[in-house]
Design a protein around this motif. Sequence first.
Motif, PDB file in Angstrom:
ATOM      1  N   SER A 139      40.881   0.690  26.183  1.00 13.66           N
ATOM      2  CA  SER A 139      41.363  -0.448  25.391  1.00 13.66           C
ATOM      3  C   SER A 139      40.993  -0.257  23.923  1.00 13.66           C
ATOM      4  CB  SER A 139      40.752  -1.751  25.903  1.00 13.66           C
ATOM      5  OG  SER A 139      39.356  -1.790  25.652  1.00 13.66           O
ATOM      6  N   SER A 140      41.737  -0.898  23.046  1.00 18.52           N
ATOM      7  CA  SER A 140      41.449  -0.804  21.612  1.00 18.52           C
ATOM      8  C   SER A 140      40.010  -1.223  21.315  1.00 18.52           C
ATOM      9  CB  SER A 140      42.417  -1.683  20.817  1.00 18.52           C
ATOM     10  OG  SER A 140      43.732  -1.169  20.864  1.00 18.52           O
ATOM     11  N   LEU A 199      41.942   6.860  12.164  1.00 18.30           N
ATOM     12  CA  LEU A 199      41.875   6.579  13.600  1.00 18.30           C
ATOM     13  C   LEU A 199      42.974   5.624  14.079  1.00 18.30           C
ATOM     14  CD1 LEU A 199      38.007   6.192  14.055  1.00 18.30           C
ATOM     15  CD2 LEU A 199      39.435   8.041  14.940  1.00 18.30           C
ATOM     16  N   ALA A 200      43.931   5.319  13.223  1.00 13.47           N
ATOM     17  CA  ALA A 200      44.933   4.304  13.548  1.00 13.47           C
ATOM     18  C   ALA A 200      45.683   4.615  14.835  1.00 13.47           C
ATOM     19  CB  ALA A 200      45.904   4.133  12.388  1.00 13.47           C
ATOM     20  N   GLU A 201      46.145   5.848  14.979  1.00 12.39           N
ATOM     21  CA  GLU A 201      46.914   6.200  16.171  1.00 12.39           C
ATOM     22  C   GLU A 201      46.045   6.163  17.423  1.00 12.39           C
ATOM     23  OE1 GLU A 201      49.923   9.683  17.847  1.00 12.39           O
ATOM     24  OE2 GLU A 201      49.036   9.866  15.855  1.00 12.39           O
ATOM     25  N   VAL A 202      44.843   6.661  17.329  1.00 12.18           N
ATOM     26  CA  VAL A 202      43.925   6.666  18.476  1.00 12.18           C
ATOM     27  C   VAL A 202      43.672   5.252  18.979  1.00 12.18           C
ATOM     28  CG1 VAL A 202      41.528   7.138  19.168  1.00 12.18           C
ATOM     29  CG2 VAL A 202      42.781   8.808  17.803  1.00 12.18           C
ATOM     30  N   LEU A 203      43.484   4.318  18.056  1.00 16.20           N
ATOM     31  CA  LEU A 203      43.102   2.953  18.409  1.00 16.20           C
ATOM     32  C   LEU A 203      44.253   2.113  18.930  1.00 16.20           C
ATOM     33  CD1 LEU A 203      40.841   2.240  15.315  1.00 16.20           C
ATOM     34  CD2 LEU A 203      40.049   2.686  17.638  1.00 16.20           C
ATOM     35  N   THR A 204      45.492   2.467  18.566  1.00 15.81           N
ATOM     36  CA  THR A 204      46.633   1.602  18.887  1.00 15.81           C
ATOM     37  C   THR A 204      47.547   2.140  19.980  1.00 15.81           C
ATOM     38  OG1 THR A 204      47.931   2.604  17.100  1.00 15.81           O
ATOM     39  CG2 THR A 204      46.687   0.608  16.560  1.00 15.81           C
ATOM     40  N   SER A 205      47.493   3.413  20.285  1.00 17.49           N
ATOM     41  CA  SER A 205      48.455   4.021  21.215  1.00 17.49           C
ATOM     42  C   SER A 205      48.177   3.634  22.671  1.00 17.49           C
ATOM     43  CB  SER A 205      48.415   5.544  21.099  1.00 17.49           C
ATOM     44  OG  SER A 205      48.827   5.956  19.820  1.00 17.49           O
ATOM     45  N   GLY A 206      49.257   3.478  23.430  1.00 19.55           N
ATOM     46  CA  GLY A 206      49.164   3.338  24.882  1.00 19.55           C
ATOM     47  C   GLY A 206      48.588   2.043  25.398  1.00 19.55           C
ATOM     48  N   ALA A 218      52.734  -5.724   7.948  1.00 11.62           N
ATOM     49  CA  ALA A 218      53.918  -5.148   7.299  1.00 11.62           C
ATOM     50  C   ALA A 218      53.564  -4.077   6.268  1.00 11.62           C
ATOM     51  CB  ALA A 218      54.714  -6.267   6.631  1.00 11.62           C
ATOM     52  N   TRP A 219      52.296  -3.755   6.132  1.00 12.62           N
ATOM     53  CA  TRP A 219      51.840  -2.794   5.123  1.00 12.62           C
ATOM     54  C   TRP A 219      52.297  -1.387   5.504  1.00 12.62           C
ATOM     55  CZ3 TRP A 219      48.806  -4.755   1.062  1.00 12.62           C
ATOM     56  CH2 TRP A 219      48.271  -3.808   0.189  1.00 12.62           C
ATOM     57  N   GLN A 220      52.697  -0.602   4.510  1.00 11.13           N
ATOM     58  CA  GLN A 220      53.150   0.763   4.762  1.00 11.13           C
ATOM     59  C   GLN A 220      52.053   1.592   5.440  1.00 11.13           C
ATOM     60  OE1 GLN A 220      54.461   2.846   1.267  1.00 11.13           O
ATOM     61  NE2 GLN A 220      55.307   4.559   2.407  1.00 11.13           N
ATOM     62  N   GLY A 221      52.423   2.291   6.492  1.00 14.18           N
ATOM     63  CA  GLY A 221      51.491   3.165   7.186  1.00 14.18           C
ATOM     64  C   GLY A 221      50.637   2.488   8.231  1.00 14.18           C
ATOM     65  N   VAL A 222      50.824   1.186   8.430  1.00 16.86           N
ATOM     66  CA  VAL A 222      50.042   0.447   9.424  1.00 16.86           C
ATOM     67  C   VAL A 222      50.683   0.581  10.801  1.00 16.86           C
ATOM     68  CG1 VAL A 222      49.406  -1.889  10.186  1.00 16.86           C
ATOM     69  CG2 VAL A 222      48.999  -1.187   7.826  1.00 16.86           C
ATOM     70  N   ARG A 223      49.864   0.799  11.819  1.00 21.22           N
ATOM     71  CA  ARG A 223      50.319   0.882  13.206  1.00 21.22           C
ATOM     72  C   ARG A 223      49.862  -0.362  13.958  1.00 21.22           C
ATOM     73  NH1 ARG A 223      51.731   6.059  15.140  1.00 21.22           N
ATOM     74  NH2 ARG A 223      51.185   5.296  17.228  1.00 21.22           N
ATOM     75  N   ARG A 224      50.755  -0.888  14.801  1.00 24.18           N
ATOM     76  CA  ARG A 224      50.439  -2.080  15.604  1.00 24.18           C
ATOM     77  C   ARG A 224      50.483  -1.723  17.076  1.00 24.18           C
ATOM     78  NH1 ARG A 224      53.653  -7.930  15.751  1.00 24.18           N
ATOM     79  NH2 ARG A 224      51.790  -9.224  16.099  1.00 24.18           N
ATOM     80  N   SER A 225      49.479  -2.149  17.811  1.00 23.59           N
ATOM     81  CA  SER A 225      49.414  -1.820  19.240  1.00 23.59           C
ATOM     82  C   SER A 225      50.305  -2.734  20.064  1.00 23.59           C
ATOM     83  CB  SER A 225      47.973  -1.911  19.741  1.00 23.59           C
ATOM     84  OG  SER A 225      47.477  -3.233  19.645  1.00 23.59           O
ATOM     85  N   VAL A 226      50.843  -2.187  21.139  1.00 25.67           N
ATOM     86  CA  VAL A 226      51.686  -2.953  22.064  1.00 25.67           C
ATOM     87  C   VAL A 226      50.772  -3.521  23.145  1.00 25.67           C
ATOM     88  CG1 VAL A 226      53.721  -2.902  23.550  1.00 25.67           C
ATOM     89  CG2 VAL A 226      53.581  -1.360  21.597  1.00 25.67           C
TER      90      VAL A 226
END
Length: 283
Positions: A141-142, A122-129, A102-110
């Motif tokens: 994969s992540s 690298l957050a977007e690179v590691l979590t996208s797609g 729930a931290w601001q700016g954190v991305r979670r992978s689907v």
Amino acid sequence: MQGYQRFNHLLDDLKISRGDLVYLHTSFKRMAYLELTGEQFLGILLERLGPAGTLVLPSFAWNLDKRERPWKGYNDYFESRPVFDVRRTPANIGWIPELFRAWQGVRRSVSYWWSICARGALAEVLTSGQESIVHPYGPGSSFELLRRHDVKILGLGVSLNTTSLAPVPDYVLGQQHTQDVFTDEPQKGVVIDHDGVRVETHSFWLLPEVVRLIKPGVLIEESEELHRAVARADEDSNINFSYPYAVYHGEALRLGAQACAEGRPVPWLRNYPLKQGREKVEL
């Protein structure tokens, strides 16, 4: 010494530097001696890594039975196959992972099984797609992306058997592997993405007995090179460690390939059965 200074000294001892990519495993209960709140704990880590660094935590939803060891919850998830909602399903693998989610700016992978949360360069690179990845330890994969970007494994208050990336070498060993680690075919897992869209994913799953019996720490015992690469800064009975995953990966492939060529279990799965028809070579 104040908690802020004490924690920073600990990170110094564990060779965690500005700009690092860090994958954190922690038992916050065992870090109570630092006398920090969860927010302070994460804040110090993020401050240490800086804007060029990236902090990554597991955000797994599969630990369904908090009364038992995590492998029991994994087995329950494997059998029941609940829907995973990336927006609402808790990261029930620990209190700090859920706080970080729930931290601001954190991305979670689907990702149905192996969702991660990341904040930093690298957050977007590691979590996208990740919803389209067929093998959670394979290309794209992540976990494979973490390997490629030279991640450091950081364990605070957890055992040396704790690393989510441990099965990446099992994927790389492929057909030469003497043990069945993943399902034979991709399995269905339903996820709800960040837009609230229900998505049916298909990926290979790690078998529950592997989760129960895997012991990555054995590799540290058997490899002098990896043993030298591990930084330790234990506090009484608390184990605190870090190491470059690249060293672990290289030694896992070396010792794993050797074991497979001799018809033996790989070191980190030495108590897990061989494939049918594969006989152990007596040395």
